[in-house]
Design a protein around this motif. Structure first.
Motif, PDB file in Angstrom:
ATOM      1  N   THR A 243      29.239 -17.584 -34.570  1.00 46.79           N
ATOM      2  CA  THR A 243      28.138 -16.792 -35.083  1.00 46.79           C
ATOM      3  C   THR A 243      26.944 -17.727 -35.276  1.00 46.79           C
ATOM      4  O   THR A 243      27.037 -18.940 -35.091  1.00 46.79           O
ATOM      5  CB  THR A 243      28.492 -16.137 -36.427  1.00 46.79           C
ATOM      6  OG1 THR A 243      28.456 -17.134 -37.469  1.00 46.79           O
ATOM      7  CG2 THR A 243      29.861 -15.478 -36.393  1.00 46.79           C
ATOM      8  N   SER A 244      25.823 -17.199 -35.708  1.00 46.84           N
ATOM      9  CA  SER A 244      24.652 -18.050 -35.924  1.00 46.84           C
ATOM     10  C   SER A 244      24.885 -19.087 -37.018  1.00 46.84           C
ATOM     11  O   SER A 244      24.210 -20.122 -37.046  1.00 46.84           O
ATOM     12  CB  SER A 244      23.430 -17.193 -36.277  1.00 46.84           C
ATOM     13  OG  SER A 244      22.883 -16.595 -35.124  1.00 46.84           O
ATOM     14  N   THR A 269      25.237 -17.197 -29.024  1.00 43.79           N
ATOM     15  CA  THR A 269      25.054 -15.921 -29.738  1.00 43.79           C
ATOM     16  C   THR A 269      24.595 -14.829 -28.776  1.00 43.79           C
ATOM     17  O   THR A 269      24.796 -13.641 -29.044  1.00 43.79           O
ATOM     18  CB  THR A 269      24.029 -16.058 -30.875  1.00 43.79           C
ATOM     19  OG1 THR A 269      22.777 -16.503 -30.341  1.00 43.79           O
ATOM     20  CG2 THR A 269      24.519 -17.025 -31.951  1.00 43.79           C
ATOM     21  N   ASP A 275      25.759 -10.068 -34.988  1.00 38.07           N
ATOM     22  CA  ASP A 275      25.744 -11.355 -35.683  1.00 38.07           C
ATOM     23  C   ASP A 275      25.817 -11.080 -37.181  1.00 38.07           C
ATOM     24  O   ASP A 275      25.847  -9.924 -37.611  1.00 38.07           O
ATOM     25  CB  ASP A 275      24.475 -12.137 -35.326  1.00 38.07           C
ATOM     26  CG  ASP A 275      24.675 -13.643 -35.354  1.00 38.07           C
ATOM     27  OD1 ASP A 275      25.494 -14.122 -36.170  1.00 38.07           O
ATOM     28  OD2 ASP A 275      24.010 -14.350 -34.575  1.00 38.07           O
ATOM     29  N   PRO A 280      19.093 -14.134 -35.962  1.00 36.19           N
ATOM     30  CA  PRO A 280      20.075 -14.916 -35.201  1.00 36.19           C
ATOM     31  C   PRO A 280      19.415 -16.061 -34.445  1.00 36.19           C
ATOM     32  O   PRO A 280      18.230 -16.002 -34.097  1.00 36.19           O
ATOM     33  CB  PRO A 280      20.674 -13.883 -34.238  1.00 36.19           C
ATOM     34  CG  PRO A 280      19.625 -12.829 -34.104  1.00 36.19           C
ATOM     35  CD  PRO A 280      18.937 -12.762 -35.431  1.00 36.19           C
TER      36      PRO A 280
END
Length: 325
Positions: A243-244, A269, A275, A280
């Protein structure tokens, strides 16, 4: 600082985010995020990894959430597009998710495919990027030495930046590097660094021209910086379909390196359909920002994993924490 398990569980959330394109044989990416004194951090070893291997990922999560950030040398990181093992006709739509990226990493050696599929995919990427674009291919140790030699010979015509982990062992990497020396195609080591008991062995064996470093598998930013400083080879920072939050960890690692010669694999991503943040770390103009992200509770709720998967991850967190001592 080594937080106790209750510190980790207090803010732990488990998410399951669908992928836009099947990647690494999965359609949904699961991850556990939690908040430490320094900000949000991520623990997301792949499902098939055992607790011993996952321990490094937890050390990384603790390092990012509970330690000070090292000195940073840049505030944006140039990144590469990632092209999964898709049909060649799908390449333009995949690349469209990575605006401004001048480099593409193309997955090859998929078990269900043949070399002709790889050639068609890489050719489509070259057509899309044009002669100035940079192409690197990643076999994820999917070839033996003979297969790798044949494939590299066939793919070298597309002017490869490097071939990542063509074979599994350090010995095989050294052999294939010697065999393809006349092709002027550098060899990069990934699994032989992040999965090795001795990450420096690949350099001592003369088995690679470049190493790939990933913050989570190597135990965190500070551990990865030590390895990068000792290995004596150019470094590419990459991610693990995070994920971010996890991408932010990788971006901080890339920003902390005194020298960064290659575009980094930190734009993944773009492969997710969601997200955990409203901002993001998607590529813009071929680069991502170096910053910690604020996690959005509504998105955590939207992508919350099932109760069964949440229990699985929290149990994994407890077991892995015990291994850290």
């Amino acid at each position: 600082m080594q937080p106790d398990i209750e510190d980790l569980l207090r803010t732990a959330r488990v998410v399951a985010i669908p992928l836009a394109t099947r990647f690494r044989g999965i359609d949904v990416r699961e991850a556990l995020v939690m908040r430490g004194p320094s900000g949000w951090t991520e623990f997301s070893p792949f499902i098939e990894y055992d607790d011993a291997e996952s321990a490094a990922w937890l050390r990384a999560a603790i390092d990012f959430g509970w330690s000070d950030t090292p000195t940073l040398h840049r505030d944006h990181i140039r990144v590469n597009a990632t092209v999964p093992a898709v049909d060649a006709a799908e390449v333009p739509s995949v690349l469209a998710r990575f605006p401004g990226c001048r480099t593409a990493k193309v997955k090859v050696a998929e078990r269900s495919q043949v070399l002709a599929d790889d050639i068609a995919r890489v050719s489509a990427v070259r057509d899309a990027l044009g002669p100035e674009g940079r192409i690197r291919v990643d076999a994820n140790a999917g070839w033996n030495v003979d297969q790798a030699e044949r494939a590299i010979h066939a793919l070298a015509t597309f002017d490869l930046e490097y071939v990542e982990q063509p074979c599994a062992s350090v010995e095989e990497l050294a052999e294939i590097r010697a065999r393809v020396a006349d092709f002027d195609v550098p060899i990069a080591a990934d699994e032989s660094v992040r999965k090795a008991s001795d990450p420096l062995a690949v350099a001592r064996a003369g088995a690679a021209d470049i190493i790939i470093v990933k913050a989570q598998p190597l135990g965190g930013i500070h551990a990865a910086l030590r390895i990068a400083g000792e290995v004596g080879l150019p470094v590419v920072v990459s991610s693990a379909l995070d994920t971010s939050v996890g991408i932010s960890m990788g971006a901080h690692l890339a920003a902390a390196l005194p020298q960064l010669d290659f575009d980094c694999g930190l734009a993944t991503t773009a492969l997710l359909s969601g997200d955990v943040t409203r901002s993001p770390l998607d590529p813009v103009g071929g680069a991502i920002r170096v910053e910690r992200v604020d996690v959005d509770t509504d998105l955590l709720d939207r992508f919350e994993a099932s109760p069964e998967r949440r229990t699985w991850w929290l149990d994994r967190l407890r077991r892995t924490h015990e291994l850290l001592g």
